[in-house]
Design a protein around this motif. Structure first.
Motif, PDB file in Angstrom:
ATOM      1  N   GLN A 204       0.714   4.126  -3.103  1.00 41.63           N
ATOM      2  CA  GLN A 204       0.635   5.576  -2.875  1.00 41.63           C
ATOM      3  C   GLN A 204       1.777   6.302  -3.567  1.00 41.63           C
ATOM      4  O   GLN A 204       1.560   7.327  -4.209  1.00 41.63           O
TER       5      GLN A 204
ATOM      6  N   ASN B 293       1.125   6.611  -7.076  1.00 38.47           N
ATOM      7  CA  ASN B 293      -0.182   7.225  -7.334  1.00 38.47           C
ATOM      8  C   ASN B 293      -1.032   6.298  -8.207  1.00 38.47           C
ATOM      9  O   ASN B 293      -1.666   6.721  -9.164  1.00 38.47           O
TER      10      ASN B 293
ATOM     11  N   TYR C 240       0.821  -1.214   0.000  1.00 37.74           N
ATOM     12  CA  TYR C 240       0.000   0.000   0.000  1.00 37.74           C
ATOM     13  C   TYR C 240       0.855   1.265   0.000  1.00 37.74           C
ATOM     14  O   TYR C 240       0.461   2.278  -0.586  1.00 37.74           O
TER      15      TYR C 240
END
Length: 122
Positions: free
Chosen positions: A110, A113, A106
Motif C-alpha cells: 500500500q 502503491n 501488505y
C-alpha cells in the motif's frame, strides 16, 4: 540387456528431473526465477548465462509477480514448520530484501502503491 536399458532410462530421467535450467523465467534487471522442485528461488545474476547467481529469495518460492520496477514473492522458509514469508524487491536499488510477514507485506504494498498480485509459480 534389460539391466542396461533400465540404467539408461534411469539416468535419462534423473538428468531430466534435475535439470533446473528448463524452468527459468526472466524477471528483468538481471533477476530471474529458477524452478527446481522444492528448490525454487529468485536469483540475481551478474551474467547472461543464468548458470548461477546471488540468491535473493531462498527456496521454496511458491508465488511471485513482477513489473519493470519490483518483484514480489512468497516463500516457505522452513519446510517442517511451513513458515511463510513475503518479499518485495526493488529492482532499481539492487539491495537484498528483508523477509516480511503478511501484515508487513501488505502495508508495504500500500505504501508503495504497488498493484501486483502474487501468482502461483510456474
Amino acid at each position: 540387456m534389460k539391466k542396461i536399458l533400465l540404467v539408461a532410462v534411469a539416468l535419462s530421467l534423473q538428468s531430466y528431473l534435475y535439470d533446473h535450467t528448463n524452468n527459468i523465467e526472466e524477471l528483468g534487471s538481471n533477476y530471474y526465477y529458477m524452478g527446481d522442485g522444492r528448490e525454487s528461488q529468485i536469483l540475481l545474476s551478474r551474467n547472461e548465462k543464468r548458470s548461477g547467481g546471488q540468491t535473493v529469495v531462498p527456496e521454496e518460492v511458491t508465488h511471485y509477480a513482477f513489473n519493470s520496477e519490483y518483484i514480489i514473492a512468497r516463500n516457505i522458509q522452513n519446510r517442517i514448520n511451513k513458515e511463510v514469508k513475503f518479499w518485495i524487491i526493488d529492482k532499481r536499488q539492487g539491495t537484498q530484501p528483508v523477509a516480511l510477514d503478511s501484515t508487513e507485506f501488505y502495508i508495504e504494498l500500500q505504501k508503495l502503491n504497488l498493484n501486483l498480485k502474487l501468482q502461483t509459480r510456474k
